[in-house]
Motif scaffolding. Sequence first.
Motif, PDB file in Angstrom:
ATOM      1  N   HIS A 327       0.882  -1.266  -0.105  1.00 15.89           N
ATOM      2  CA  HIS A 327      -0.072   0.079   0.024  1.00 15.89           C
ATOM      3  C   HIS A 327       0.876   1.197   0.001  1.00 15.89           C
ATOM      4  N   ASN A 328       0.336   2.280  -0.483  1.00 14.40           N
ATOM      5  CA  ASN A 328       0.871   3.469  -0.386  1.00 14.40           C
ATOM      6  C   ASN A 328       0.864   4.485   0.568  1.00 14.40           C
ATOM      7  N   GLY A 329      -0.006   4.278   1.759  1.00 19.77           N
ATOM      8  CA  GLY A 329      -0.273   5.049   2.736  1.00 19.77           C
ATOM      9  C   GLY A 329      -1.373   6.009   2.539  1.00 19.77           C
ATOM     10  N   ASN A 330      -1.851   6.190   1.108  1.00 17.80           N
ATOM     11  CA  ASN A 330      -2.993   7.279   0.740  1.00 17.80           C
ATOM     12  C   ASN A 330      -4.230   6.546   0.365  1.00 17.80           C
ATOM     13  N   GLY A 331      -4.166   5.173   0.649  1.00 21.07           N
ATOM     14  CA  GLY A 331      -5.490   4.443   0.686  1.00 21.07           C
ATOM     15  C   GLY A 331      -5.370   3.389  -0.491  1.00 21.07           C
ATOM     16  N   GLY A 332      -4.274   3.638  -1.522  1.00 20.44           N
ATOM     17  CA  GLY A 332      -4.087   2.857  -2.334  1.00 20.44           C
ATOM     18  C   GLY A 332      -3.622   1.275  -2.187  1.00 20.44           C
TER      19      GLY A 332
END
Length: 531
Positions: A327-332
């Motif tokens: 995950h990228n930490g922004n919800g993706g």
Amino acid sequence: MAMQPVKKKKCLSSLPQEIIELILVRLPVSDLLGCRVVCKQWGGIIRDPQFTMAHLRRARPRPLLFFQRGRASRKSCPSEAVLLDEAWSPSTRDVPVIEPDDFLCASCNGLVCLYSDKSTIKIANLATGESMHLAKPVECSTDDHPSFYSFGFSPVTNEYKIVHFLPGEERHHVGGSFSVIQVYTLGDEKWRVVRTEQALSLLYLKQSGVVNADGAIYWLTKDQESSWGRAVVSFDLTDERQKLIRLPQVDFADPAFGNPLCRITEIDSEVSVAAVQTRRDSGLAGRLHVWTLDNKEQSWTQKYGIELSALAIPGPHFIYGDKIVMHNGNGGIYCHELTSQRFTIDVTTLVKLLDSSPRWSGNMQSYMYVKSLVRLDAYKKAGIVRTRKRKEGWKLKKWEAWEHVHSEIQELWRSSHRMQQRMHEMAHVVGASISLNLPAPPDQQDSPRRRRLNWVEQWRVMEMLESHWDSLDAPSKALAQAVDAACDERKQMILGADHAKRKGEENEAGPSRPKRKRKPSSRFDSSMWTT
């Protein structure tokens, strides 16, 4: 030429049971649940524990993404799970066994262990909907935590066991410690106490969690003699003995990276440890090193060395077969194929699984899950086994606001669909064509088996409907103006035609006599009541 006698074909009245078992064992759980009522023979085969284990050995583990309860965009959001199927497509429906305030502790053989603030621990089968509530241990600290519980299976004794790490009273170091492990075997009547040889740290239990593999559970603890500062503790579920396993000697000295974040995980039924190094200049993840443990040789082998760029891995599981979840930490939330033991992940080749925003994906946990037929009614001696109603968990008062959001979505969907129908009618009046294909909203009362959208999908639907509603504003106004103009033009044409007709009649017959005024009548006139 003499006619040859026709040979009668031999037909089997029924297939041998061995053949039926070979066929049924290849079916998914959803089909087998319906096959149980076909006949008594099939029901006996499917309910047999040996058939259950044979079916379980053929099942392929899938990712189970769990989002714990919290707040997002100033709204309360419940706990929920999202299953990924064999095509790596996320489920859009919620898992009704998981209630809004549950916390997922472990997953084993299709059963999950759920913790809540209630006085019970819940074991549930997500595929069958069956659940069992068990009383928490009597000795329980005031700062009890979901990460202090785990759940596993011993193939030697064929027993499922819940494990609870009881925190000690001393709080002289960060995270605390424990020297007592409480064990509950499904089917027993009480918890048992197993003491450790020394006090073990609770800090890394909260940070990294617990994994189970090959009849034992594993977690990380402090170890000053290791270059990692940590060691692995194994707890055998058969003899209930613990053992300390030292980590491999690795030098992480690199000026570009800070101290590694250690994780314990399980890959292809093997216990593994992962070291994630973050970059000093940005604080983002940069490198991922994974080692696997050979239990027989008690040795470690490096399995992967991956450059992650700015991606992070969830816990406790993140590798499933030939894919890694990140995950990228922004919800993706993404996945990527493991092309080799050492490679760099190219962000352009990432496959997006879902968008969990506005939830923070750092709170997401990823577990191994298989759909199984494991039944809980065989262990109901001390617990309460039941198949919970699908909507029972949603009746809690604290989640009434959540229900309100769901009703808002339904109303917005219905309004958008009605607006779309009116626009199609107006477009037909003016002889235009529009491309709008919003489907009618699903009626929850049409089918009792219909399940609610999960929170992630519900948020996506809400955003889609709001965007769709906004996009209808300008075209709707334009169509309304066109319809008004067309109506005015048609009215003018009708008035002009009537005027021309009257003028022509006057020219032919001469001037007309003025009409005599009609006297008002006291009788009922239906024209007065026309609408």
